[in-house]
Write a protein that holds these residues in place. Sequence first.
Motif, mmCIF file in Angstrom:
data_model
loop_
_atom_site.group_PDB
_atom_site.id
_atom_site.type_symbol
_atom_site.label_atom_id
_atom_site.label_comp_id
_atom_site.label_asym_id
_atom_site.label_seq_id
_atom_site.Cartn_x
_atom_site.Cartn_y
_atom_site.Cartn_z
ATOM 1 N N MET A 86 -43.617 38.822 10.288
ATOM 2 C CA MET A 86 -42.439 39.195 9.516
ATOM 3 C C MET A 86 -42.710 39.119 8.020
ATOM 4 S SD MET A 86 -39.455 37.292 11.762
ATOM 5 C CE MET A 86 -38.097 37.933 10.765
ATOM 6 N N PHE A 87 -43.491 38.132 7.617
ATOM 7 C CA PHE A 87 -43.785 37.928 6.199
ATOM 8 C C PHE A 87 -44.712 39.013 5.651
ATOM 9 C CE2 PHE A 87 -46.375 36.001 2.793
ATOM 10 C CZ PHE A 87 -45.370 35.634 1.912
ATOM 11 N N LEU A 88 -45.676 39.422 6.452
ATOM 12 C CA LEU A 88 -46.700 40.357 5.978
ATOM 13 C C LEU A 88 -46.321 41.820 6.155
ATOM 14 C CD1 LEU A 88 -49.855 38.501 7.368
ATOM 15 C CD2 LEU A 88 -49.045 38.552 5.004
ATOM 16 N N SER A 89 -45.387 42.082 7.063
ATOM 17 C CA SER A 89 -45.043 43.482 7.349
ATOM 18 C C SER A 89 -43.534 43.689 7.312
ATOM 19 C CB SER A 89 -45.591 43.881 8.728
ATOM 20 O OG SER A 89 -45.079 45.137 9.115
ATOM 21 N N PRO A 90 -43.028 44.446 6.348
ATOM 22 C CA PRO A 90 -41.593 44.743 6.310
ATOM 23 C C PRO A 90 -41.109 45.425 7.591
ATOM 24 C CG PRO A 90 -42.626 45.329 4.230
ATOM 25 C CD PRO A 90 -43.734 44.989 5.173
ATOM 26 N N ALA A 91 -41.942 46.247 8.182
ATOM 27 C CA ALA A 91 -41.550 46.927 9.416
ATOM 28 C C ALA A 91 -41.368 45.925 10.554
ATOM 29 C CB ALA A 91 -42.606 47.968 9.799
ATOM 30 N N MET A 92 -42.291 44.957 10.676
ATOM 31 C CA MET A 92 -42.168 43.927 11.701
ATOM 32 C C MET A 92 -40.993 43.010 11.407
ATOM 33 S SD MET A 92 -44.399 44.559 13.978
ATOM 34 C CE MET A 92 -44.240 43.067 14.938
ATOM 35 N N ASP A 93 -40.767 42.717 10.128
ATOM 36 C CA ASP A 93 -39.632 41.890 9.736
ATOM 37 C C ASP A 93 -38.335 42.538 10.205
ATOM 38 O OD1 ASP A 93 -38.490 39.617 8.052
ATOM 39 O OD2 ASP A 93 -37.533 41.359 7.111
ATOM 40 N N ASN A 94 -38.197 43.817 9.970
ATOM 41 C CA ASN A 94 -36.994 44.536 10.381
ATOM 42 C C ASN A 94 -36.886 44.594 11.898
ATOM 43 O OD1 ASN A 94 -34.681 46.472 9.745
ATOM 44 N ND2 ASN A 94 -35.989 47.759 11.016
ATOM 45 N N TRP A 95 -38.042 44.769 12.580
ATOM 46 C CA TRP A 95 -38.016 44.865 14.045
ATOM 47 C C TRP A 95 -37.577 43.555 14.681
ATOM 48 C CZ3 TRP A 95 -40.784 42.680 18.168
ATOM 49 C CH2 TRP A 95 -40.587 43.325 19.403
ATOM 50 N N PHE A 96 -38.173 42.436 14.260
ATOM 51 C CA PHE A 96 -37.784 41.142 14.819
ATOM 52 C C PHE A 96 -36.323 40.820 14.482
ATOM 53 C CE2 PHE A 96 -42.407 40.146 15.015
ATOM 54 C CZ PHE A 96 -42.451 39.697 16.321
ATOM 55 N N TYR A 97 -35.921 41.128 13.249
ATOM 56 C CA TYR A 97 -34.552 40.849 12.826
ATOM 57 C C TYR A 97 -33.556 41.651 13.657
ATOM 58 C CZ TYR A 97 -30.560 40.141 9.678
ATOM 59 O OH TYR A 97 -29.335 39.818 9.154
ATOM 60 N N SER A 98 -33.847 42.916 13.900
ATOM 61 C CA SER A 98 -32.888 43.790 14.577
ATOM 62 C C SER A 98 -32.902 43.646 16.093
ATOM 63 C CB SER A 98 -33.167 45.259 14.205
ATOM 64 O OG SER A 98 -34.463 45.650 14.621
ATOM 65 N N THR A 99 -34.026 43.206 16.658
ATOM 66 C CA THR A 99 -34.116 43.152 18.121
ATOM 67 C C THR A 99 -34.162 41.747 18.700
ATOM 68 O OG1 THR A 99 -36.555 43.238 18.112
ATOM 69 C CG2 THR A 99 -35.369 45.346 18.154
ATOM 70 N N GLY A 100 -34.453 40.726 17.866
ATOM 71 C CA GLY A 100 -34.659 39.402 18.435
ATOM 72 C C GLY A 100 -33.681 38.329 18.043
ATOM 73 N N THR A 101 -32.887 38.544 17.003
ATOM 74 C CA THR A 101 -31.949 37.523 16.551
ATOM 75 C C THR A 101 -30.717 37.478 17.457
ATOM 76 O OG1 THR A 101 -30.966 39.123 15.024
ATOM 77 C CG2 THR A 101 -32.663 37.663 14.138
ATOM 78 N N MET A 102 -29.936 36.407 17.325
ATOM 79 C CA MET A 102 -28.684 36.322 18.057
ATOM 80 C C MET A 102 -27.623 37.122 17.307
ATOM 81 S SD MET A 102 -26.339 35.646 20.143
ATOM 82 C CE MET A 102 -27.476 35.036 21.372
ATOM 83 N N PHE A 103 -27.217 38.217 17.897
ATOM 84 C CA PHE A 103 -26.173 39.073 17.329
ATOM 85 C C PHE A 103 -25.236 39.441 18.463
ATOM 86 C CE2 PHE A 103 -24.786 43.348 15.607
ATOM 87 C CZ PHE A 103 -23.929 42.798 14.662
ATOM 88 N N GLY A 104 -24.084 38.795 18.487
ATOM 89 C CA GLY A 104 -23.159 38.866 19.601
ATOM 90 C C GLY A 104 -22.809 40.246 20.107
ATOM 91 N N PRO A 105 -22.469 41.192 19.226
ATOM 92 C CA PRO A 105 -22.074 42.514 19.722
ATOM 93 C C PRO A 105 -23.131 43.189 20.592
ATOM 94 C CG PRO A 105 -21.430 42.262 17.438
ATOM 95 C CD PRO A 105 -22.265 41.066 17.782
ATOM 96 N N ARG A 106 -24.391 43.048 20.237
ATOM 97 C CA ARG A 106 -25.443 43.700 21.020
ATOM 98 C C ARG A 106 -25.660 42.973 22.354
ATOM 99 N NH1 ARG A 106 -28.041 47.698 18.199
ATOM 100 N NH2 ARG A 106 -29.595 47.813 19.864
ATOM 101 N N VAL A 107 -25.403 41.668 22.387
ATOM 102 C CA VAL A 107 -25.500 40.942 23.649
ATOM 103 C C VAL A 107 -24.374 41.371 24.584
ATOM 104 C CG1 VAL A 107 -25.392 38.682 24.750
ATOM 105 C CG2 VAL A 107 -26.635 38.951 22.599
#
Length: 233
Positions: free
Chosen positions: A33-54
């Motif tokens: 996430m630190f080295l790649s903005p694309a990976m940062d966005n991917w982990f943030y958008s697909t892996g965090t706890m975000f109730g509506p998507r669950v």
Amino acid sequence: MNYQQQMKLKRWLNKPLLTYTFLAIQTIVFLLMFLSPAMDNWFYSTGTMFGPRVAILHEYWRFITPMFIHFGLSHYALNSVVLYFMGTQIENIYGHGRFLFIYLLSGFMGNMASFAFNSPQTVAAGSSTALFGMFGAFLILGVHFKENMAIQGMVRQFALFVGMSLLFGLFDSTIDMWGHIGGIIGGLLLGSAIALPKQQERYSIHERIIAGGIFAFLIVILFLLGIRKYGLI
């Protein structure tokens, strides 16, 4: 396998291998996430706890993946230090298998509590749900080992630390308080349900069954509360 090889293997297996594994996973994720903005966005958008998507898209892996994702260096560093020092102790006390259950399932309950009680706009992540589960699993030892003064002393110290952490969280809106509360409750229940290896006689079988039952019941209730929040039941 000769005796020396057996002892070498035994010493290696006695190391906190799962603590090191969890540390390695969250370190790799942080670096990506630190080295790649694309990976940062991917982990943030697909892996965090975000109730509506669950609730709406049924992305249930988000009850687990947030434990390995951190927002920034200070968040990662603090949780990694706690995981290293506390994880080695808890894994040594409970053993590899029990530690695996405590870490992942208490973190799971913490993320379930976050899903159930946080606002729909909340995005949460971090290993602290599982870390508070470890604290809970240690604190419950004070109930089962009342005559052990060393354990009692450490339990009081950790209880003070946990209390201060929760109190501090009341004044910091960036801290997922519900995740922490869910994690520590999960750790308390799991610590009672699975017992210590070779110390099961100290744990009432009825208490173990009740603790396990309460854990399962709370998981169901938290899930139902979460989906009810989005009008799905």
